[in-house]
Design an enzyme around this catalytic site. Structure first.
Site, PDB file in Angstrom:
ATOM      1  NE  ARG A 120     -64.751  -2.213  48.955  1.00 31.11           N
ATOM      2  CZ  ARG A 120     -63.650  -2.743  48.407  1.00 31.11           C
ATOM      3  NH1 ARG A 120     -62.472  -2.192  48.602  1.00 31.11           N
ATOM      4  NH2 ARG A 120     -63.731  -3.811  47.637  1.00 31.11           N
ATOM      5  CG  HIS A 147     -65.108  -8.853  48.702  1.00 30.67           C
ATOM      6  ND1 HIS A 147     -65.985  -8.165  47.888  1.00 30.67           N
ATOM      7  CD2 HIS A 147     -63.869  -8.400  48.372  1.00 30.67           C
ATOM      8  CE1 HIS A 147     -65.293  -7.332  47.121  1.00 30.67           C
ATOM      9  NE2 HIS A 147     -64.018  -7.453  47.401  1.00 30.67           N
ATOM     10  CD  GLN A 150     -62.170 -10.602  44.677  1.00 26.89           C
ATOM     11  OE1 GLN A 150     -62.086  -9.398  44.694  1.00 26.89           O
ATOM     12  NE2 GLN A 150     -61.606 -11.341  43.721  1.00 26.89           N
ATOM     13  CG  ASP A 242     -57.163 -11.316  50.761  1.00 26.67           C
ATOM     14  OD1 ASP A 242     -56.485 -10.416  50.228  1.00 26.67           O
ATOM     15  OD2 ASP A 242     -58.292 -11.110  51.244  1.00 26.67           O
ATOM     16  CB  CYS A 282     -59.268 -10.938  46.156  1.00 21.17           C
ATOM     17  SG  CYS A 282     -58.508 -10.612  47.748  1.00 21.17           S
ATOM     18  NE  ARG A 310     -64.912  -8.087  42.192  1.00 25.26           N
ATOM     19  CZ  ARG A 310     -64.528  -7.214  43.128  1.00 25.26           C
ATOM     20  NH1 ARG A 310     -63.264  -7.156  43.506  1.00 25.26           N
ATOM     21  NH2 ARG A 310     -65.405  -6.426  43.725  1.00 25.26           N
TER      22      ARG A 310
HETATM   23  N1   CP Z   1     -60.381  -7.134  45.452  1.00 27.09           N
HETATM   24  C1   CP Z   1     -60.917  -5.917  45.704  1.00 27.09           C
HETATM   25  O1   CP Z   1     -62.007  -5.803  46.259  1.00 27.09           O
HETATM   26  O2   CP Z   1     -60.163  -4.869  45.267  1.00 27.09           O
HETATM   27  P1   CP Z   1     -60.415  -3.344  45.704  1.00 27.09           P
HETATM   28  O3   CP Z   1     -60.222  -3.264  47.197  1.00 27.09           O
HETATM   29  O4   CP Z   1     -59.377  -2.558  44.943  1.00 27.09           O
HETATM   30  O5   CP Z   1     -61.806  -2.968  45.309  1.00 27.09           O
END
Ligand code: CP
Length: 335
Positions: A120, A147, A150, A242, A282, A310
């Protein structure tokens, strides 16, 4: 005392080619049939997790996160453990991944120890660079551009609810961010229908949009771009939003809070969608900013199905990339 040089036997090129490189840096790394395979495998993983308890037995996964996370971290960790693998989480929020040594050196270290690398990052190029050098699959767990985990979980959630994804119409409202980019590319790959309403100047990345439209030309997907949120939700099966301010854009918060209110998903806006339309996010949600409590807490909300999925979908991704068909370790193809 004599000295010995230990040399691993070189792997013949033909054998290397049996195990093609496969990363998930972008949704574009997957073919439509691989996405379909992830949907089918996720269904089985969710229904009968006990059948897959040893699928990653003996495999270790490394995770480096430059940004905070609840869902992504925990669903990867729980998912790997549920498949019989093990995981190391490295909190990288204090400095960028390449602050101490080069991404190339990091990649060549990690490939000796682990079966997959989950990243990430702020910069999308960081994920691309590690994938370029590492002889282990690299999974994008969120970058500034995409992402993919997601979006795959979101489309699996839609598949569970509506079946044939070619017939599903998703309306995305708000910021043209990384989640939208991966939803766009997934919809395009699946031949699905997606409508996007963003304020002027806050639309999707133009290169991603061009690529999604090119894919749509082949798959029959429908991509519609507009600025009117009420028009976007008409005829939609799912309404998705989002955060208005993504991680890394905090300095724009005040300006965005003046521009984005017409895109808030509230009861009035949901009333413009068909009665069967579900609400998606998300998470994390900024309650009563991009979505009201009344909508996110309503029976139309499937946000926790998305969060649960997820884990199932990432298990499927790990099995595809780090299971028996993944790249095999070799010293012969280092950059
Ligand atoms: N939706 C998502 O990626 O959540 P986090 O940022 O908590 O991992």
């Amino acid at each position: 005392m004599s000295s010995h040089t230990l040399t691993a036997p070189a792997m013949p090129q033909a054998e290397i080619n049996q195990y093609p490189r496969q990363d998930l840096v972008s949704i574009r790394d997957l073919t439509p049939s691989q996405i379909d395979g992830i949907m089918q495998l996720s269904t089985r993983l969710k229904a009968r997790p006990e059948d897959f308890r040893t699928a990653l037995s003996g495999k270790h996964i490394a995770m480096f996160f430059e940004k905070p996370s609840l869902r992504t971290r925990l669903t990867f960790e729980a998912g790997v453990c549920g498949l019989g693998g093990s995981v190391s989480f490295v909190d990288q929020t204090h400095e960028r991944l390449d602050a101490r040594e080069t991404l190339k050196d990091i990649a060549h270290n990690l490939e000796r120890w682990v079966s997959a690398i989950v990243l990430r990052t702020f910069a999308h190029a960081t994920v691309e660079r590690v994938a370029e050098f590492a002889n282990a699959p690299v999974i994008n767990a969120l970058s500034e551009l995409e992402h993919p985990c997601q979006a795959l979980a979101d489309y699996f959630t839609l598949y569970e609810r509506f079946g044939d994804l070619k017939k599903v119409r998703l309306a995305y409202l708000g910021d043209g961010n990384n989640v939208l980019h991966s939803l766009l590319l997934t919809a395009a790959q699946l031949g699905s229908k997606i409508r996007i309403a963003t304020p002027e100047g806050y639309g999707a990345n133009s290169q991603i949009l061009i690529e999604a439209l090119e894919i749509a030309n082949h798959t029959g997907a429908t991509i519609e771009i507009m600025t009117d949120p009420r028009r976007a939700v008409r005829g939609a099966d799912a309404v998705y939003t989002d955060a208005w301010v993504s991680m890394g854009h905090e300095l724009e918060a005040d300006e965005r809070s003046r521009i984005f209110p017409p895109y808030q998903v509230n009861d009035k806006l949901m009333a413009c969608a068909p009665s069967h339309a579900v609400f998606m996010h998300c998470l994390p949600a900024h309650r009563n900013q991009e979505v009201t409590d009344a909508v996110i807490d309503s029976v139309r909300s499937i946000v926790f199905d998305q969060a649960e999925n997820r884990m199932h979908v990432q298990k499927a991704i790990l099995m595809l990339l780090a299971g028996s068909a993944s790249r095999m370790p070799t010293r012969s193809n280092h950059a």
